[in-house]
Design a protein around this motif. Sequence first.
Motif, PDB file in Angstrom:
ATOM      1  N   GLY A 324      47.629  43.673  31.714  1.00  0.00           N
ATOM      2  CA  GLY A 324      47.185  42.322  31.365  1.00  0.00           C
ATOM      3  C   GLY A 324      46.284  41.634  32.367  1.00  0.00           C
ATOM      4  O   GLY A 324      46.148  40.412  32.322  1.00  0.00           O
ATOM      5  N   THR A 325      45.644  42.358  33.279  1.00  0.00           N
ATOM      6  CA  THR A 325      44.800  41.681  34.262  1.00  0.00           C
ATOM      7  C   THR A 325      43.315  41.880  33.996  1.00  0.00           C
ATOM      8  O   THR A 325      42.517  40.958  34.107  1.00  0.00           O
ATOM      9  CB  THR A 325      45.122  42.182  35.692  1.00  0.00           C
ATOM     10  OG1 THR A 325      46.519  42.037  35.912  1.00  0.00           O
ATOM     11  CG2 THR A 325      44.365  41.376  36.741  1.00  0.00           C
ATOM     12  N   TYR A 326      42.940  43.095  33.643  1.00  0.00           N
ATOM     13  CA  TYR A 326      41.508  43.420  33.578  1.00  0.00           C
ATOM     14  C   TYR A 326      40.988  43.418  32.146  1.00  0.00           C
ATOM     15  O   TYR A 326      41.060  44.405  31.431  1.00  0.00           O
ATOM     16  CB  TYR A 326      41.248  44.757  34.280  1.00  0.00           C
ATOM     17  CG  TYR A 326      41.358  44.586  35.776  1.00  0.00           C
ATOM     18  CD1 TYR A 326      40.279  44.125  36.507  1.00  0.00           C
ATOM     19  CD2 TYR A 326      42.557  44.811  36.437  1.00  0.00           C
ATOM     20  CE1 TYR A 326      40.377  43.912  37.876  1.00  0.00           C
ATOM     21  CE2 TYR A 326      42.665  44.603  37.804  1.00  0.00           C
ATOM     22  CZ  TYR A 326      41.562  44.148  38.510  1.00  0.00           C
ATOM     23  OH  TYR A 326      41.661  43.930  39.854  1.00  0.00           O
ATOM     24  N   ASN A 327      40.444  42.260  31.776  1.00  0.00           N
ATOM     25  CA  ASN A 327      39.837  42.106  30.452  1.00  0.00           C
ATOM     26  C   ASN A 327      38.356  42.393  30.595  1.00  0.00           C
ATOM     27  O   ASN A 327      37.669  41.764  31.389  1.00  0.00           O
ATOM     28  CB  ASN A 327      40.060  40.669  29.978  1.00  0.00           C
ATOM     29  CG  ASN A 327      39.628  40.493  28.539  1.00  0.00           C
ATOM     30  OD1 ASN A 327      38.690  41.146  28.075  1.00  0.00           O
ATOM     31  ND2 ASN A 327      40.312  39.617  27.813  1.00  0.00           N
ATOM     32  N   ASN A 328      37.842  43.334  29.821  1.00  0.00           N
ATOM     33  CA  ASN A 328      36.430  43.694  30.002  1.00  0.00           C
ATOM     34  C   ASN A 328      35.521  43.034  28.972  1.00  0.00           C
ATOM     35  O   ASN A 328      34.385  43.437  28.776  1.00  0.00           O
ATOM     36  CB  ASN A 328      36.250  45.214  29.994  1.00  0.00           C
ATOM     37  CG  ASN A 328      36.177  45.786  28.591  1.00  0.00           C
ATOM     38  OD1 ASN A 328      36.680  45.181  27.636  1.00  0.00           O
ATOM     39  ND2 ASN A 328      35.536  46.930  28.459  1.00  0.00           N
ATOM     40  N   LYS A 331      38.746  43.899  25.580  1.00  0.00           N
ATOM     41  CA  LYS A 331      40.201  44.136  25.582  1.00  0.00           C
ATOM     42  C   LYS A 331      40.708  44.162  27.012  1.00  0.00           C
ATOM     43  O   LYS A 331      39.928  44.289  27.970  1.00  0.00           O
ATOM     44  CB  LYS A 331      40.497  45.481  24.916  1.00  0.00           C
ATOM     45  CG  LYS A 331      39.846  46.655  25.643  1.00  0.00           C
ATOM     46  CD  LYS A 331      40.151  47.972  24.941  1.00  0.00           C
ATOM     47  CE  LYS A 331      39.511  49.142  25.688  1.00  0.00           C
ATOM     48  NZ  LYS A 331      39.684  50.412  25.032  1.00  0.00           N
ATOM     49  N   PHE A 332      42.025  44.048  27.152  1.00  0.00           N
ATOM     50  CA  PHE A 332      42.625  44.318  28.450  1.00  0.00           C
ATOM     51  C   PHE A 332      42.690  45.827  28.580  1.00  0.00           C
ATOM     52  O   PHE A 332      43.297  46.500  27.737  1.00  0.00           O
ATOM     53  CB  PHE A 332      44.023  43.703  28.541  1.00  0.00           C
ATOM     54  CG  PHE A 332      43.971  42.211  28.758  1.00  0.00           C
ATOM     55  CD1 PHE A 332      43.727  41.699  30.027  1.00  0.00           C
ATOM     56  CD2 PHE A 332      44.128  41.330  27.697  1.00  0.00           C
ATOM     57  CE1 PHE A 332      43.656  40.325  30.240  1.00  0.00           C
ATOM     58  CE2 PHE A 332      44.053  39.959  27.905  1.00  0.00           C
ATOM     59  CZ  PHE A 332      43.810  39.457  29.170  1.00  0.00           C
ATOM     60  N   SER A 335      45.443  49.774  33.058  1.00  0.00           N
ATOM     61  CA  SER A 335      44.970  50.039  34.418  1.00  0.00           C
ATOM     62  C   SER A 335      46.062  50.634  35.287  1.00  0.00           C
ATOM     63  O   SER A 335      47.246  50.376  35.089  1.00  0.00           O
ATOM     64  CB  SER A 335      44.551  48.721  35.091  1.00  0.00           C
ATOM     65  OG  SER A 335      43.646  48.016  34.279  1.00  0.00           O
TER      66      SER A 335
END
Length: 372
Positions: A324-328, A331-332, A335
């Motif tokens: 739930g941290t890296y939204n591009n 989408k998340f 990771s």
Amino acid sequence: MHLSRRRLLHGSAGMAAVTLAGCSGGEESGSSLTGFTGIAMPTKTSDRWVIEGGFLEDQLHEPGYETILEYGDDDPEKQISQIQGMVDQGVEFLIIGAIDNRSLGEVLAHAKDKGVMIISYDRLILDTPDVDYYASFDNYQVGVLQAKHILDRLGISEDGAEGPFNVEIFSGSSDDSNSQYFFQGGLDTLERYTYSGIIRIPSEQTEQEQTATERWSGPLAMERMAGLLDEFYEDRHLDAVLSPYDGISRGVIRALEDFGLVPGTDEFPVITGQDAEALSIKFIRDDLGQTQTVFKDTRDLAAVASGMVKSIVNGDDPEVNDLGTYNNGFKFVPSYLLEPVSIDKNNWEEELIGSEYLTMEDIDNAVEPQDF
Ligand code: GAL
């Protein structure tokens, strides 16, 4: 995911530079995949990517997978055609350290049409649904560690401080999504002290775009630092520079020396960095200007990314630890994030020599990889 450094080091011994052809990686596996992987790295001007290309090859050759390794020389178009070339040669996996995080959508769509699995390596690829996994470090924490070093060295704590102290801020390349995380981690950590006036930023350049250093270039950092010194420091003392990367830090140091400041003396500012490059460790060890860096053990990162490939070839889901941290932008991206470590004069030997990441000879013989 088991990350044993010893196993990694031994596993890679003697296998460097061999590209195994026609091996049977898939025969004993849980999928019909052979593990054929294209590795697209961004540049050779920073040691880390050169070393990591080798680590990734070694770890993928271990189970007998074929690899293609190419460097994009910081040229986004070149990287796109390298990736296209890898897809044309039939890779099943791509491990990509992007140059321009927003430029890869089209080529990755072609790759996805051919069923390629895409792993974003260290830098998150943006604006495309076609990234399957992200392997990186806790990038926000990198900025926190850099800022904490400045607070420690200036004697600033929640209990108070002398001050005011003058600090300038540098950030990374604006086309690299990591830059914003480093920047935010650093600024959030300094914020209460800039509000209280203990820390001043005389240039008032506190936005990411004002402080950016395109392509992480040392020479550009040197130029910007020289301009700041001329404009704001004729009769002020600069106490610290928040620098996000060792190559930038060394550019800053050159400008400070040209301005007449002598490294290792009290007049020289505290300077942070990132990547534990051998030359910057020499600077830290020998009081040549830089006082801190952030060590990201790239052997572990290469193990995570190659482990993702191995899991999929074996018919398993890759292990991830952050959803739930890296939204591009689409989408998340699932990771796996590793922990960075702050390095200064007190712990460089234990962390870097002790773990065999660097040797004393690497440090003694280190030279600047960028042209000034
Ligand atoms: C970033 C990376 C840093 C540093 C920088 C310059 O993306 O996370 O560790 O290597 O690029 O190469």
